[in-house]
Design a protein around this motif. Structure first.
Motif, PDB file in Angstrom:
ATOM      1  N   THR A 152       0.702  -1.297   0.046  1.00 27.81           N
ATOM      2  CA  THR A 152       0.057  -0.188  -0.045  1.00 27.81           C
ATOM      3  C   THR A 152       0.872   1.433  -0.042  1.00 27.81           C
ATOM      4  N   PRO A 153      -0.015   2.471  -0.333  1.00 26.64           N
ATOM      5  CA  PRO A 153       0.992   3.693  -0.350  1.00 26.64           C
ATOM      6  C   PRO A 153       1.662   3.834   1.156  1.00 26.64           C
ATOM      7  N   ILE A 154       0.775   3.636   2.179  1.00 30.09           N
ATOM      8  CA  ILE A 154       1.204   3.841   3.504  1.00 30.09           C
ATOM      9  C   ILE A 154       2.242   3.103   3.841  1.00 30.09           C
ATOM     10  N   GLU A 155       2.356   1.836   3.551  1.00 27.90           N
ATOM     11  CA  GLU A 155       3.567   1.033   3.805  1.00 27.90           C
ATOM     12  C   GLU A 155       4.708   1.407   2.962  1.00 27.90           C
ATOM     13  N   PHE A 156       4.674   1.700   1.756  1.00 28.21           N
ATOM     14  CA  PHE A 156       5.823   2.408   1.003  1.00 28.21           C
ATOM     15  C   PHE A 156       6.175   3.601   1.648  1.00 28.21           C
ATOM     16  N   GLU A 157       5.468   4.561   1.998  1.00 30.72           N
ATOM     17  CA  GLU A 157       5.887   5.884   2.523  1.00 30.72           C
ATOM     18  C   GLU A 157       6.410   5.485   3.902  1.00 30.72           C
ATOM     19  N   ALA A 158       5.904   4.762   4.616  1.00 28.35           N
ATOM     20  CA  ALA A 158       6.766   4.244   5.999  1.00 28.35           C
ATOM     21  C   ALA A 158       8.218   3.841   5.676  1.00 28.35           C
ATOM     22  N   ALA A 159       8.195   2.486   4.828  1.00 23.21           N
ATOM     23  CA  ALA A 159       9.545   2.185   4.391  1.00 23.21           C
ATOM     24  C   ALA A 159      10.428   3.123   3.814  1.00 23.21           C
ATOM     25  N   TRP A 160       9.784   3.974   3.009  1.00 23.64           N
ATOM     26  CA  TRP A 160      10.892   5.187   2.380  1.00 23.64           C
ATOM     27  C   TRP A 160      11.364   6.092   3.603  1.00 23.64           C
ATOM     28  N   SER A 161      10.593   6.304   4.586  1.00 21.77           N
ATOM     29  CA  SER A 161      11.179   7.279   5.623  1.00 21.77           C
ATOM     30  C   SER A 161      12.089   6.633   6.333  1.00 21.77           C
ATOM     31  N   GLU A 162      11.872   5.372   6.528  1.00 20.40           N
ATOM     32  CA  GLU A 162      12.921   4.617   7.467  1.00 20.40           C
ATOM     33  C   GLU A 162      14.109   4.426   6.371  1.00 20.40           C
ATOM     34  N   LEU A 163      14.086   4.202   5.381  1.00 21.05           N
ATOM     35  CA  LEU A 163      15.173   4.087   4.587  1.00 21.05           C
ATOM     36  C   LEU A 163      16.028   5.610   4.521  1.00 21.05           C
ATOM     37  N   LEU A 164      15.559   6.529   4.330  1.00 21.02           N
ATOM     38  CA  LEU A 164      16.041   7.839   4.569  1.00 21.02           C
ATOM     39  C   LEU A 164      16.916   7.965   5.831  1.00 21.02           C
ATOM     40  N   THR A 165      16.127   7.743   6.658  1.00 19.83           N
ATOM     41  CA  THR A 165      16.739   7.899   7.983  1.00 19.83           C
ATOM     42  C   THR A 165      17.888   6.991   8.228  1.00 19.83           C
ATOM     43  N   GLU A 166      17.737   5.961   7.985  1.00 26.36           N
ATOM     44  CA  GLU A 166      18.855   4.849   8.143  1.00 26.36           C
ATOM     45  C   GLU A 166      20.208   5.169   7.363  1.00 26.36           C
ATOM     46  N   TYR A 167      19.991   5.563   6.107  1.00 30.20           N
ATOM     47  CA  TYR A 167      21.123   6.008   5.253  1.00 30.20           C
ATOM     48  C   TYR A 167      21.370   7.484   5.358  1.00 30.20           C
ATOM     49  N   GLY A 168      20.566   8.393   5.844  1.00 28.67           N
ATOM     50  CA  GLY A 168      20.793   9.699   5.757  1.00 28.67           C
ATOM     51  C   GLY A 168      20.949  10.178   4.278  1.00 28.67           C
ATOM     52  N   ILE A 169      20.064   9.963   3.615  1.00 24.78           N
ATOM     53  CA  ILE A 169      20.172  10.386   2.043  1.00 24.78           C
ATOM     54  C   ILE A 169      18.796  11.185   1.767  1.00 24.78           C
ATOM     55  N   GLY A 170      18.202  11.679   2.727  1.00 25.48           N
ATOM     56  CA  GLY A 170      16.989  12.412   2.386  1.00 25.48           C
ATOM     57  C   GLY A 170      17.256  13.781   1.488  1.00 25.48           C
ATOM     58  N   GLU A 171      18.680  14.379   1.615  1.00 29.35           N
ATOM     59  CA  GLU A 171      18.494  15.356   0.948  1.00 29.35           C
ATOM     60  C   GLU A 171      19.312  15.429  -0.692  1.00 29.35           C
ATOM     61  N   ASN A 172      19.365  14.008  -0.904  1.00 26.12           N
ATOM     62  CA  ASN A 172      20.056  13.698  -2.210  1.00 26.12           C
ATOM     63  C   ASN A 172      19.149  13.904  -3.463  1.00 26.12           C
ATOM     64  N   ASP A 173      19.508  14.693  -4.526  1.00 23.32           N
ATOM     65  CA  ASP A 173      18.489  15.055  -5.675  1.00 23.32           C
ATOM     66  C   ASP A 173      17.910  13.937  -6.245  1.00 23.32           C
TER      67      ASP A 173
END
Length: 123
Positions: A52-73
């Motif tokens: 689901t989109p909710i599951e995707f968004e939660a997993a995406w947020s977790e990924l960004l936090t884990e790797y610290g890549i949220g500001e990458n273009d």
């Protein structure tokens, strides 16, 4: 193309191909993969697995936090266009079994072979 599709086929939704989206950001993603061991597998898992989109968004947020890549273009570009190509958002849509450019080429070939007159196509 998206504007033309919505005008000519108002009851359809234009989608993007996952392969092309990843290819678009390939060079930047390669740099990230070198910097962050395991990122490639986790990124592709997040993109392909959530139901689901909710599951995707939660997993995406977790990924960004884990790797610290949220500001990458590249990561920002992937996120901004997610509604057009991430399968979690497209499940309710009928796509004629097309999930990639390869699928669309196969369907095009079948339609041309079985339903189109070759002479009509060159007029």
């Amino acid at each position: 193309m998206a504007a033309a599709i919505s005008r000519v086929f108002p009851n359809t939704q234009h989608r993007l191909c996952q392969w092309h989206m990843i290819k678009k950001y390939r060079d930047e993603l390669k740099k990230l993969y070198k910097e962050h061991e395991g990122l490639k597998i986790k990124l592709l898992t997040v993109i392909n697995h959530p139901l689901t989109p909710i599951e995707f968004e939660a997993a995406w947020s977790e990924l960004l936090t884990e790797y610290g890549i949220g500001e990458n273009d590249a990561i920002k570009g992937i996120w901004e266009s997610r509604h057009l190509w991430v399968s979690a958002y497209l499940k309710p849509l009928y796509c004629g079994r097309m999930t990639s450019t390869q699928g669309s080429k196969s369907v095009n070939k079948a339609v041309k072979k079985g339903f189109c007159n070759e002479e009509d196509m060159h007029e």
